[in-house]
Design a protein around this motif. Structure first.
Motif, PDB file in Angstrom:
ATOM      1  N   MET A   1       0.844  -1.180   0.000  1.00  0.00           N
ATOM      2  CA  MET A   1       0.000   0.000   0.000  1.00  0.00           C
ATOM      3  C   MET A   1       0.885   1.238   0.000  1.00  0.00           C
ATOM      4  N   ALA A   2       0.592   2.141  -0.871  1.00  0.00           N
ATOM      5  CA  ALA A   2       1.292   3.419  -0.905  1.00  0.00           C
ATOM      6  C   ALA A   2       0.568   4.390   0.015  1.00  0.00           C
ATOM      7  N   THR A   3       1.309   5.197   0.742  1.00  0.00           N
ATOM      8  CA  THR A   3       0.693   6.180   1.626  1.00  0.00           C
ATOM      9  C   THR A   3       1.072   7.572   1.181  1.00  0.00           C
ATOM     10  N   GLY A   4       0.305   8.549   1.614  1.00  0.00           N
ATOM     11  CA  GLY A   4       0.575   9.931   1.259  1.00  0.00           C
ATOM     12  C   GLY A   4      -0.706  10.636   0.897  1.00  0.00           C
ATOM     13  N   THR A   5      -0.593  11.860   0.426  1.00  0.00           N
ATOM     14  CA  THR A   5      -1.769  12.666   0.117  1.00  0.00           C
ATOM     15  C   THR A   5      -2.120  12.658  -1.356  1.00  0.00           C
ATOM     16  N   GLY A   6      -1.339  11.981  -2.157  1.00  0.00           N
ATOM     17  CA  GLY A   6      -1.592  11.931  -3.594  1.00  0.00           C
ATOM     18  C   GLY A   6      -2.751  11.021  -3.932  1.00  0.00           C
ATOM     19  N   GLY A   7      -2.916  10.774  -5.201  1.00  0.00           N
ATOM     20  CA  GLY A   7      -3.993   9.908  -5.632  1.00  0.00           C
ATOM     21  C   GLY A   7      -3.789   9.452  -7.054  1.00  0.00           C
ATOM     22  N   ILE A   8      -4.714   8.636  -7.509  1.00  0.00           N
ATOM     23  CA  ILE A   8      -4.704   8.132  -8.872  1.00  0.00           C
ATOM     24  C   ILE A   8      -5.862   8.782  -9.608  1.00  0.00           C
ATOM     25  N   VAL A   9      -5.570   9.312 -10.784  1.00  0.00           N
ATOM     26  CA  VAL A   9      -6.607   9.924 -11.621  1.00  0.00           C
ATOM     27  C   VAL A   9      -6.706   9.110 -12.898  1.00  0.00           C
ATOM     28  N   LEU A  10      -7.895   8.624 -13.187  1.00  0.00           N
ATOM     29  CA  LEU A  10      -8.145   7.922 -14.444  1.00  0.00           C
ATOM     30  C   LEU A  10      -8.908   8.876 -15.339  1.00  0.00           C
ATOM     31  N   ASN A  11      -8.217   9.404 -16.339  1.00  0.00           N
ATOM     32  CA  ASN A  11      -8.883  10.284 -17.299  1.00  0.00           C
ATOM     33  C   ASN A  11      -8.456   9.864 -18.693  1.00  0.00           C
ATOM     34  N   ALA A  15     -11.742   3.183 -22.901  1.00  0.00           N
ATOM     35  CA  ALA A  15     -12.091   2.359 -21.742  1.00  0.00           C
ATOM     36  C   ALA A  15     -10.849   2.116 -20.880  1.00  0.00           C
ATOM     37  N   GLN A  16     -11.023   2.145 -19.547  1.00  0.00           N
ATOM     38  CA  GLN A  16      -9.908   1.926 -18.627  1.00  0.00           C
ATOM     39  C   GLN A  16     -10.306   0.890 -17.589  1.00  0.00           C
ATOM     40  N   THR A  17      -9.293   0.213 -17.034  1.00  0.00           N
ATOM     41  CA  THR A  17      -9.525  -0.797 -16.018  1.00  0.00           C
ATOM     42  C   THR A  17      -8.611  -0.567 -14.827  1.00  0.00           C
ATOM     43  N   ILE A  18      -9.037  -1.068 -13.679  1.00  0.00           N
ATOM     44  CA  ILE A  18      -8.209  -1.091 -12.477  1.00  0.00           C
ATOM     45  C   ILE A  18      -7.981  -2.566 -12.170  1.00  0.00           C
ATOM     46  N   ASP A  19      -6.733  -3.005 -12.267  1.00  0.00           N
ATOM     47  CA  ASP A  19      -6.394  -4.413 -12.088  1.00  0.00           C
ATOM     48  C   ASP A  19      -5.340  -4.538 -10.993  1.00  0.00           C
ATOM     49  N   GLY A  20      -5.210  -5.705 -10.441  1.00  0.00           N
ATOM     50  CA  GLY A  20      -4.178  -5.935  -9.439  1.00  0.00           C
ATOM     51  C   GLY A  20      -4.708  -5.859  -8.026  1.00  0.00           C
ATOM     52  N   GLY A  21      -5.854  -5.239  -7.830  1.00  0.00           N
ATOM     53  CA  GLY A  21      -6.450  -5.159  -6.510  1.00  0.00           C
ATOM     54  C   GLY A  21      -5.593  -4.393  -5.537  1.00  0.00           C
ATOM     55  N   GLY A  22      -6.041  -4.340  -4.301  1.00  0.00           N
ATOM     56  CA  GLY A  22      -5.262  -3.702  -3.267  1.00  0.00           C
ATOM     57  C   GLY A  22      -5.992  -2.573  -2.588  1.00  0.00           C
ATOM     58  N   VAL A  23      -5.220  -1.814  -1.822  1.00  0.00           N
ATOM     59  CA  VAL A  23      -5.738  -0.697  -1.041  1.00  0.00           C
ATOM     60  C   VAL A  23      -5.237   0.594  -1.674  1.00  0.00           C
ATOM     61  N   PHE A  24      -6.149   1.499  -1.938  1.00  0.00           N
ATOM     62  CA  PHE A  24      -5.824   2.763  -2.581  1.00  0.00           C
ATOM     63  C   PHE A  24      -6.201   3.916  -1.662  1.00  0.00           C
ATOM     64  N   GLY A  25      -5.501   5.027  -1.805  1.00  0.00           N
ATOM     65  CA  GLY A  25      -5.830   6.244  -1.067  1.00  0.00           C
ATOM     66  C   GLY A  25      -6.944   6.975  -1.773  1.00  0.00           C
ATOM     67  N   ASN A  26      -6.618   7.904  -2.622  1.00  0.00           N
ATOM     68  CA  ASN A  26      -7.599   8.709  -3.352  1.00  0.00           C
ATOM     69  C   ASN A  26      -7.667   8.261  -4.802  1.00  0.00           C
ATOM     70  N   MET A  42     -10.474  -7.117  -6.600  1.00  0.00           N
ATOM     71  CA  MET A  42     -11.031  -6.447  -5.420  1.00  0.00           C
ATOM     72  C   MET A  42     -10.264  -5.164  -5.145  1.00  0.00           C
ATOM     73  N   MET A  43     -10.937  -4.166  -4.567  1.00  0.00           N
ATOM     74  CA  MET A  43     -10.307  -2.874  -4.319  1.00  0.00           C
ATOM     75  C   MET A  43     -10.865  -2.272  -3.035  1.00  0.00           C
ATOM     76  N   THR A  44      -9.990  -1.646  -2.255  1.00  0.00           N
ATOM     77  CA  THR A  44     -10.374  -0.899  -1.065  1.00  0.00           C
ATOM     78  C   THR A  44      -9.920   0.543  -1.238  1.00  0.00           C
ATOM     79  N   VAL A  45     -10.795   1.488  -0.904  1.00  0.00           N
ATOM     80  CA  VAL A  45     -10.457   2.909  -0.971  1.00  0.00           C
ATOM     81  C   VAL A  45     -10.470   3.460   0.451  1.00  0.00           C
ATOM     82  N   ASN A  46      -9.326   3.994   0.879  1.00  0.00           N
ATOM     83  CA  ASN A  46      -9.212   4.599   2.207  1.00  0.00           C
ATOM     84  C   ASN A  46      -9.408   6.102   2.184  1.00  0.00           C
TER      85      ASN A  46
END
Length: 70
Positions: A1-11, A15-26, A42-46
């Protein structure tokens, strides 16, 4: 899990996908494609889950867990 105040933007316009699963921040979904962003695991958003454009997220058969901070 990456920590910090950043995030991932899908623009983009395709068509786009989120693969690999895990815990995401923003996560910000700003894709303008006619088809939604699709989960492939599976995906978790904190942090924040933001729908910026078409408000579409296809979770399919996968779990999307939003923690109390999401």
């Amino acid at each position: 899990m990456a920590t910090g105040t950043g995030g991932i933007v899908l623009n983009g316009t395709s068509a786009q996908t989120i693969d690999g699963g895990g815990v995401f921040g923003n996560i910000s979904l700003a894709n303008t494609a006619a088809s939604p962003v699709t989960l492939l695991n599976m995906m978790t958003v904190n942090g924040l889950l933001t729908f910026s454009v078409n408000n579409l997220l296809n979770i399919g058969t996968y779990n999307l867990h939003l923690n109390s901070t999401a």
